[in-house]
Enzyme design. Structure first.
Site, mmCIF file in Angstrom:
data_model
loop_
_atom_site.group_PDB
_atom_site.id
_atom_site.type_symbol
_atom_site.label_atom_id
_atom_site.label_comp_id
_atom_site.label_asym_id
_atom_site.label_seq_id
_atom_site.Cartn_x
_atom_site.Cartn_y
_atom_site.Cartn_z
ATOM 1 N N ASN A 175 39.644 25.953 60.317
ATOM 2 C CA ASN A 175 40.677 24.965 60.008
ATOM 3 C C ASN A 175 40.675 24.681 58.518
ATOM 4 O O ASN A 175 39.705 24.972 57.812
ATOM 5 C CB ASN A 175 40.417 23.653 60.770
ATOM 6 C CG ASN A 175 40.227 23.868 62.255
ATOM 7 O OD1 ASN A 175 41.175 24.158 62.980
ATOM 8 N ND2 ASN A 175 38.984 23.743 62.731
ATOM 9 N N ASP B 53 30.167 24.719 61.171
ATOM 10 C CA ASP B 53 31.012 23.649 61.697
ATOM 11 C C ASP B 53 31.776 23.025 60.523
ATOM 12 O O ASP B 53 32.020 23.696 59.532
ATOM 13 C CB ASP B 53 30.165 22.620 62.455
ATOM 14 C CG ASP B 53 30.934 21.940 63.589
ATOM 15 O OD1 ASP B 53 32.020 21.409 63.314
ATOM 16 O OD2 ASP B 53 30.452 21.935 64.735
ATOM 17 N N GLY C 111 33.415 27.964 57.933
ATOM 18 C CA GLY C 111 33.240 26.645 58.507
ATOM 19 C C GLY C 111 34.499 26.208 59.211
ATOM 20 O O GLY C 111 35.433 26.994 59.395
ATOM 21 N N HIS C 112 34.549 24.933 59.585
ATOM 22 C CA HIS C 112 35.683 24.407 60.339
ATOM 23 C C HIS C 112 36.586 23.504 59.493
ATOM 24 O O HIS C 112 37.362 22.734 60.034
ATOM 25 C CB HIS C 112 35.190 23.647 61.573
ATOM 26 C CG HIS C 112 34.532 24.510 62.594
ATOM 27 N ND1 HIS C 112 34.079 24.034 63.808
ATOM 28 C CD2 HIS C 112 34.245 25.847 62.593
ATOM 29 C CE1 HIS C 112 33.536 25.028 64.499
ATOM 30 N NE2 HIS C 112 33.626 26.137 63.778
ATOM 31 N N GLY C 113 36.463 23.602 58.179
ATOM 32 C CA GLY C 113 37.349 22.859 57.305
ATOM 33 C C GLY C 113 36.848 21.458 57.014
ATOM 34 O O GLY C 113 35.680 21.124 57.207
#
Length: 452
Positions: free
Chosen positions: A264, A210, A232-234
């Protein structure tokens, strides 16, 4: 009499020279065999150090593995600062053996001047929880109302949920952490910050399922730098405004960070129907490597379903004074910039400067595209260009440019955390006195007796 005096003085001198006042959890019954539940020993050790025993220094020794149930280390404490040296391995009980609170595994609460550091490992044993996405899952390490907090050096792996959560803290320094969980692990944020101010997060390597870092409501004066993120999601601002929440986020600086294969890069996400603001935010000096959404503002966020959510409610969290500067790298998708803002509360004063995002298609260096909805701002030397942003050749002359967000106050400097009462060999041995010095002490006594 003379011999006796010299002997007593020698023993007293060497006792002071070699003694350690720092507490070791094994002194309170911790076994560290990777099987025995050591929770009660840790709580007893904490109680002792909190009331002032051991000069506020607690050591989790190297070379040992401590299995632990949920723990709450509560203040306020007589000792300030308290230094917790984690040199061994701390392992959470598996889901099947879990007892008690499922909100968090380890909680530090209401402690002034707390230092948690070392080269040890905090293992959340998350794999036994991840398949139960709909049920409660514990955050591995939570700090609540801990002002002047320092966290550094540790490795955090496989949390059931978020690895580290900072809540209601002022003056925080987080550095040199390694945080790892599989890309497929759900909601395993690296570091979450909420309702906190004057926070520095720097020089960390984060790979999770995440957000590498999530900055949530109630935060101000946050500096993030030197982060290597991916998978991950930045690094995200939000999500904000869920269930009509009034959010507040301001004076955020994210600089000199790398995103590698993330979903992201620099993201701001807010729920429709919320209110409040996210303002004076700067992302600068960002390197992108195959990032799916390098730059994104999403005011239609719906926990991953924003593309399906076209309901433009009458209220939204206001996003303004956001700077994107010095971005370079590649986008995995065709869109390098994606601004999806609310018609009711548009995104305003959005600035882009020195941005070049390409797609890796066949190594041709094709320029990525951009799309925007309900956005107002200025861009210069930005690729992709956006029709919604006015072009400028000298954006730095704009009086509205919120560059001051990267000039943030530093948290108060903590004192040296090396136990000053300990000789270097005690500190270096993970809190365990080396037996060789018992031999040295005995030999010295015999030499003194022989000479006199």
């Amino acid at each position: 009499m003379k011999k006796t005096w010299i002997l007593n003085f020698s023993v007293f001198f060497l006792h002071i020279f070699t003694s350690s006042r720092a507490l070791d959890v094994s002194q309170y019954g911790a076994i560290g065999d990777g099987v025995t539940d050591d929770s009660q020993a840790f709580l007893k050790a904490w109680e002792a150090v909190c009331i002032g025993t051991g000069d506020g220094q607690l050591i989790v020794p190297a070379g040992m593995t401590f299995v632990l149930q949920p723990l709450k280390f509560q203040g306020s404490c007589k000792s300030t600062p308290i230094v917790v040296q984690i040199l061994g391995n701390m392992v959470a009980s598996s889901r099947g053996n879990w007892e008690g609170d499922k909100d968090q595994w380890i909680l530090f609460s209401d402690i002034e001047g707390l230092v948690v550091e070392g080269n040890g490992v905090i293992n959340g044993q998350g794999s036994s929880w991840w398949e139960h996405k709909g049920s409660s899952r514990p955050t591995a390490l939570k700090f609540k109302s801990c002002n002047n907090l320092r966290l550094s050096g540790l490795t955090h792996v496989d949390s059931a949920k978020a690895h580290i959560h900072i809540n209601n803290c002022n003056g925080v320094s987080i550095s040199n952490l390694r945080i790892n969980a599989p890309e497929s692990s759900p909601n395993t944020d690296g570091i979450d910050v909420a309702a906190s101010s004057n926070v520095i997060i720097q020089d960390c390597v984060i790979a999770t399922g995440d957000d590498c870092i999530a900055i949530n409501s109630g935060t101000s004066n946050i500096r993030v730098s030197g982060i290597d993120c991916g998978p991950g999601h930045g690094i995200s601002i939000g999500s904000l405004g869920k269930d009509g929440e009034t959010a507040s986020v301001e004076d955020i600086c994210v600089q000199n960070c790398n995103f590698r294969g993330t979903t992201n890069g620099a993201r701001i996400k807010t729920w429709p129907g919320g209110s409040g603001y996210a303002r004076r935010i700067t992302f600068s000096g960002i390197t992108l490597d195959n990032v799916e959404n390098p730059i994104i503002i999403d005011q239609h966020y719906n926990n991953g379903g924003s593309e399906k959510n076209t309901d433009d409610k009458s209220s939204a969290v206001e996003v303004s004074k956001v700077v994107y500067s010095n971005f370079v790298g590649t986008s995995k998708s065709e869109y390098g910039v994606d601004f999806r803002c609310s018609a009711a509360v548009p995104c305003t004063e959005i600035f882009m400067k020195d941005v070049r995002i390409e797609t890796p298609s066949s190594g041709s260096g094709q320029v990525a595209q951009g799309q925007c909805l309900n956005v107002r701002g200025v861009s210069t030397l930005a690729v992709p260009g956006l029709e919604c942003l006015a072009l400028s050749t000298d954006m730095l002359s704009s009086a509205e440019l919120p560059e001051q967000t990267c000039m943030l106050p530093q948290p108060s400097v903590q004192p040296s955390t090396r136990p000053m009462q300990d000789p270097f060999w005690v500190y270096g041995s993970g809190g365990k006195r080396l037996r060789v010095f018992d031999v040295v002490l005995t030999s010295f006594i015999f030499v003194v007796l022989y000479m006199y």
